[in-house]
Design a protein around this motif. Sequence first.
Motif, PDB file in Angstrom:
ATOM      1  N   LYS A  45       1.037  -1.332  -0.046  1.00  0.00           N
ATOM      2  CA  LYS A  45       0.117  -0.116   0.066  1.00  0.00           C
ATOM      3  C   LYS A  45       0.775   1.125   0.112  1.00  0.00           C
ATOM      4  O   LYS A  45       1.820   1.163   0.652  1.00  0.00           O
ATOM      5  CB  LYS A  45      -0.996  -0.086   1.035  1.00  0.00           C
ATOM      6  N   TYR A  46       0.594   2.208  -0.804  1.00  0.00           N
ATOM      7  CA  TYR A  46       1.418   3.311  -0.981  1.00  0.00           C
ATOM      8  C   TYR A  46       0.915   4.374  -0.077  1.00  0.00           C
ATOM      9  O   TYR A  46      -0.587   4.675   0.157  1.00  0.00           O
ATOM     10  CB  TYR A  46       1.048   3.981  -2.499  1.00  0.00           C
ATOM     11  N   TYR A  53       6.062   2.703   0.003  1.00  0.00           N
ATOM     12  CA  TYR A  53       5.256   1.630   0.244  1.00  0.00           C
ATOM     13  C   TYR A  53       5.182   0.997   1.335  1.00  0.00           C
ATOM     14  O   TYR A  53       6.430   0.469   1.704  1.00  0.00           O
ATOM     15  CB  TYR A  53       5.575   0.755  -1.304  1.00  0.00           C
ATOM     16  N   LYS A  54       4.231   0.337   1.888  1.00  0.00           N
ATOM     17  CA  LYS A  54       4.290  -0.596   2.909  1.00  0.00           C
ATOM     18  C   LYS A  54       3.622  -1.925   2.603  1.00  0.00           C
ATOM     19  O   LYS A  54       2.752  -2.062   1.862  1.00  0.00           O
ATOM     20  CB  LYS A  54       3.348   0.041   4.072  1.00  0.00           C
ATOM     21  N   ASN A  62      -5.705 -14.092  -7.367  1.00  0.00           N
ATOM     22  CA  ASN A  62      -5.408 -12.772  -8.028  1.00  0.00           C
ATOM     23  C   ASN A  62      -6.424 -11.945  -7.653  1.00  0.00           C
ATOM     24  O   ASN A  62      -7.227 -11.081  -8.118  1.00  0.00           O
ATOM     25  CB  ASN A  62      -5.311 -13.007  -9.509  1.00  0.00           C
ATOM     26  N   THR A  63      -7.046 -12.096  -6.179  1.00  0.00           N
ATOM     27  CA  THR A  63      -7.801 -10.934  -5.417  1.00  0.00           C
ATOM     28  C   THR A  63      -7.219 -10.663  -4.204  1.00  0.00           C
ATOM     29  O   THR A  63      -6.582 -11.466  -3.606  1.00  0.00           O
ATOM     30  CB  THR A  63      -9.198 -11.583  -5.419  1.00  0.00           C
ATOM     31  N   TYR A  64      -7.687  -9.417  -3.667  1.00  0.00           N
ATOM     32  CA  TYR A  64      -7.180  -9.039  -2.467  1.00  0.00           C
ATOM     33  C   TYR A  64      -8.432  -7.957  -2.018  1.00  0.00           C
ATOM     34  O   TYR A  64      -8.720  -7.071  -2.653  1.00  0.00           O
ATOM     35  CB  TYR A  64      -5.831  -8.569  -2.399  1.00  0.00           C
ATOM     36  N   THR A  65      -8.863  -8.124  -0.653  1.00  0.00           N
ATOM     37  CA  THR A  65      -9.797  -7.063  -0.187  1.00  0.00           C
ATOM     38  C   THR A  65      -9.078  -6.605   1.119  1.00  0.00           C
ATOM     39  O   THR A  65      -8.576  -7.061   2.002  1.00  0.00           O
ATOM     40  CB  THR A  65     -10.973  -7.789   0.291  1.00  0.00           C
ATOM     41  N   ASP A  66      -8.867  -5.136   0.943  1.00  0.00           N
ATOM     42  CA  ASP A  66      -8.102  -4.401   2.177  1.00  0.00           C
ATOM     43  C   ASP A  66      -9.431  -3.772   2.993  1.00  0.00           C
ATOM     44  O   ASP A  66     -10.192  -3.292   2.457  1.00  0.00           O
ATOM     45  CB  ASP A  66      -7.474  -3.031   1.413  1.00  0.00           C
ATOM     46  N   LYS A  67      -9.608  -4.260   4.238  1.00  0.00           N
ATOM     47  CA  LYS A  67     -10.445  -4.073   5.086  1.00  0.00           C
ATOM     48  C   LYS A  67      -9.987  -2.774   6.122  1.00  0.00           C
ATOM     49  O   LYS A  67     -10.719  -2.778   7.204  1.00  0.00           O
ATOM     50  CB  LYS A  67     -10.695  -5.262   5.728  1.00  0.00           C
ATOM     51  N   ASN A  68      -8.909  -2.392   5.843  1.00  0.00           N
ATOM     52  CA  ASN A  68      -8.227  -1.346   6.751  1.00  0.00           C
ATOM     53  C   ASN A  68      -8.048   0.070   6.160  1.00  0.00           C
ATOM     54  O   ASN A  68      -7.138   0.644   6.402  1.00  0.00           O
ATOM     55  CB  ASN A  68      -6.753  -1.855   7.238  1.00  0.00           C
ATOM     56  N   LEU A  69      -8.812   0.417   5.514  1.00  0.00           N
ATOM     57  CA  LEU A  69      -8.931   1.653   4.899  1.00  0.00           C
ATOM     58  C   LEU A  69      -9.304   2.861   5.692  1.00  0.00           C
ATOM     59  O   LEU A  69     -10.009   2.793   6.784  1.00  0.00           O
ATOM     60  CB  LEU A  69      -9.773   1.996   3.729  1.00  0.00           C
ATOM     61  N   GLU A  70      -8.502   3.912   5.532  1.00  0.00           N
ATOM     62  CA  GLU A  70      -9.020   5.276   6.499  1.00  0.00           C
ATOM     63  C   GLU A  70      -9.701   6.298   5.974  1.00  0.00           C
ATOM     64  O   GLU A  70      -9.561   6.232   4.659  1.00  0.00           O
ATOM     65  CB  GLU A  70      -7.644   5.901   7.079  1.00  0.00           C
TER      66      GLU A  70
END
Length: 70
Positions: A45-46, A53-54, A62-70
């Motif tokens: 994540k940028y 980048y972290k 080939n999928t990913y769900t990011d559940k930590n958006l601010e």
Amino acid sequence: SGEKVINFDIVPDKIKNLKSSNITCDSINLSWDKINGITGYKIYKYNEKSKSYKYLTSVNKNTYTDKNLE
């Protein structure tokens, strides 16, 4: 007799057709075309503030769900 050392970099194809879906205020689902011969993907994540980048995780699909958006 002897030894010969050869160094090389393996550079996989770039991700193509990156798509986002199921976007909410704190999560997003990402998907992209599978690359033949690849068994896993590293997700980064940028950060706009630090301009870096972290590393988040590795996935085997080939999928990913990011559940930590601010």
